[in-house]
Design an enzyme around this catalytic site. Structure first.
Site, PDB file in Angstrom:
ATOM      1  N   THR A  51       4.589  12.293   7.555  1.00 13.47           N
ATOM      2  CA  THR A  51       5.979  12.627   7.850  1.00 13.47           C
ATOM      3  C   THR A  51       6.086  13.037   9.309  1.00 13.47           C
ATOM      4  OG1 THR A  51       6.349  13.394   5.581  1.00 13.47           O
ATOM      5  CG2 THR A  51       7.909  14.140   7.257  1.00 13.47           C
TER       6      THR A  51
ATOM      7  N   ALA B  88      -7.921 -12.219  12.532  1.00 13.48           N
ATOM      8  CA  ALA B  88      -7.398 -13.330  13.316  1.00 13.48           C
ATOM      9  C   ALA B  88      -6.983 -12.845  14.705  1.00 13.48           C
ATOM     10  CB  ALA B  88      -6.202 -13.958  12.594  1.00 13.48           C
TER      11      ALA B  88
ATOM     12  N   HIS C 245       1.235  -4.246   7.634  1.00  9.30           N
ATOM     13  CA  HIS C 245       1.604  -5.103   8.768  1.00  9.30           C
ATOM     14  C   HIS C 245       1.830  -4.187   9.974  1.00  9.30           C
ATOM     15  CE1 HIS C 245       3.454  -7.973   5.549  1.00  9.30           C
ATOM     16  NE2 HIS C 245       2.140  -7.928   5.496  1.00  9.30           N
TER      17      HIS C 245
ATOM     18  N   THR D 280      -8.121  -9.429   4.074  1.00 12.08           N
ATOM     19  CA  THR D 280      -8.604 -10.074   2.856  1.00 12.08           C
ATOM     20  C   THR D 280     -10.119 -10.006   2.783  1.00 12.08           C
ATOM     21  OG1 THR D 280      -6.729 -11.596   2.885  1.00 12.08           O
ATOM     22  CG2 THR D 280      -8.616 -12.236   1.546  1.00 12.08           C
TER      23      THR D 280
ATOM     24  N   SER E 269      -6.855  -7.758  -1.342  1.00 11.92           N
ATOM     25  CA  SER E 269      -6.311  -7.141  -0.133  1.00 11.92           C
ATOM     26  C   SER E 269      -6.819  -5.717  -0.002  1.00 11.92           C
ATOM     27  CB  SER E 269      -4.779  -7.123  -0.177  1.00 11.92           C
ATOM     28  OG  SER E 269      -4.258  -8.427  -0.133  1.00 11.92           O
TER      29      SER E 269
ATOM     30  N   PHE F 116       0.847  -1.180   0.000  1.00 10.22           N
ATOM     31  CA  PHE F 116       0.000   0.000   0.000  1.00 10.22           C
ATOM     32  C   PHE F 116       0.895   1.245   0.000  1.00 10.22           C
ATOM     33  CE2 PHE F 116      -2.040  -3.501   2.178  1.00 10.22           C
ATOM     34  CZ  PHE F 116      -3.266  -3.583   1.538  1.00 10.22           C
TER      35      PHE F 116
ATOM     36  N   CYS G   7      -3.649  -4.779   6.742  1.00 11.18           N
ATOM     37  CA  CYS G   7      -3.903  -5.526   5.515  1.00 11.18           C
ATOM     38  C   CYS G   7      -4.821  -6.701   5.820  1.00 11.18           C
ATOM     39  CB  CYS G   7      -2.589  -6.024   4.916  1.00 11.18           C
ATOM     40  SG  CYS G   7      -2.816  -6.954   3.379  1.00 11.18           S
TER      41      CYS G   7
END
Length: 198
Positions: free
Chosen positions: A145, A62, A100, A48, A39, A2, A46
């Site tokens: 930033t 999960a 992640h 599904t 995704s 991404f 991230c």
């Protein structure tokens, strides 16, 4: 992969709690279509697409995702940031974001400065070394930033332009709120490589 450039926000319309995780149904009018298995970053996580229809999709979280991210606390009617994965021929307008999430952090202060907004966050415990002035960080999936770092206070600041404030969920965040943090993956790889140099 991404970019941290949020495409749209969505609204959580259903939450299904289970022994092995959570399932969220999210509605959005701003993304035309989803497909099974694609995704999508939801507040920078991230995930599904499991099921989908006109203006909605569902995702499963999960146990690891529930334990590590702020999505554990998302409830019905909450807004979330959405970004689909970067196509191979797409523009990298933000920075490399994997989806992640490393950890969560907390909003310490929000201040309007002219037309911009300055947000102060706690330095994420165990990840302080990856937050560098003028470096990149993704907060709830938004590429930002780092404006400044105060190691003594244990905080860092980012500046939000009016568009980011208005078009992402960060504009609604207040002191005490938790947000997802993904530090710059390049910084992590540099550190890892340095560990194995002779």
């Amino acid at each position: 992969m991404f970019t941290g450039i949020v495409e749209a926000t969505g609204r959580v319309t259903a939450v299904d709690e289970g022994d092995d995780g959570r399932r969220l149904r999210i509605e959005t009018d701003d993304i035309a279509a989803f497909s099974h298995g694609q995704s999508v970053a939801v507040d920078g996580v991230c995930l599904t697409v499991e099921e989908h229809g006109t203006g909605w999709f569902s995702v499963f979280l999960a146990e690891e995702t529930v334990a590590r991210t702020s999505l554990a606390g998302r409830e019905e009617d909450d807004r979330v940031n959405l970004e689909r994965a970067l196509p191979a021929d797409g523009r990298l307008d933000g920075h490399i974001v994997q989806g992640h999430v490393d950890t969560i952090t907390e909003v310490v202060a929000v201040e309007q400065v002219g037309e911009d907004y300055r947000y102060t966050f706690t330095l994420p415990e165990g990840h302080e070394r990856y937050v560098a002035e003028k470096g990149s960080v993704a907060l709830d999936g938004v590429s930002l930033t780092v404006a400044s770092v105060d190691d003594d206070a244990g905080t860092f600041d980012v500046a939000l332009i009016p568009t980011t404030h208005a078009e992402t969920t960060l504009g609604a965040r207040e002191p005490g709120d938790e947000v997802n943090v993904e530090v710059d993956v390049v910084a992590k790889y540099v550190e890892r490589l340095d560990t194995y140099q002779d």
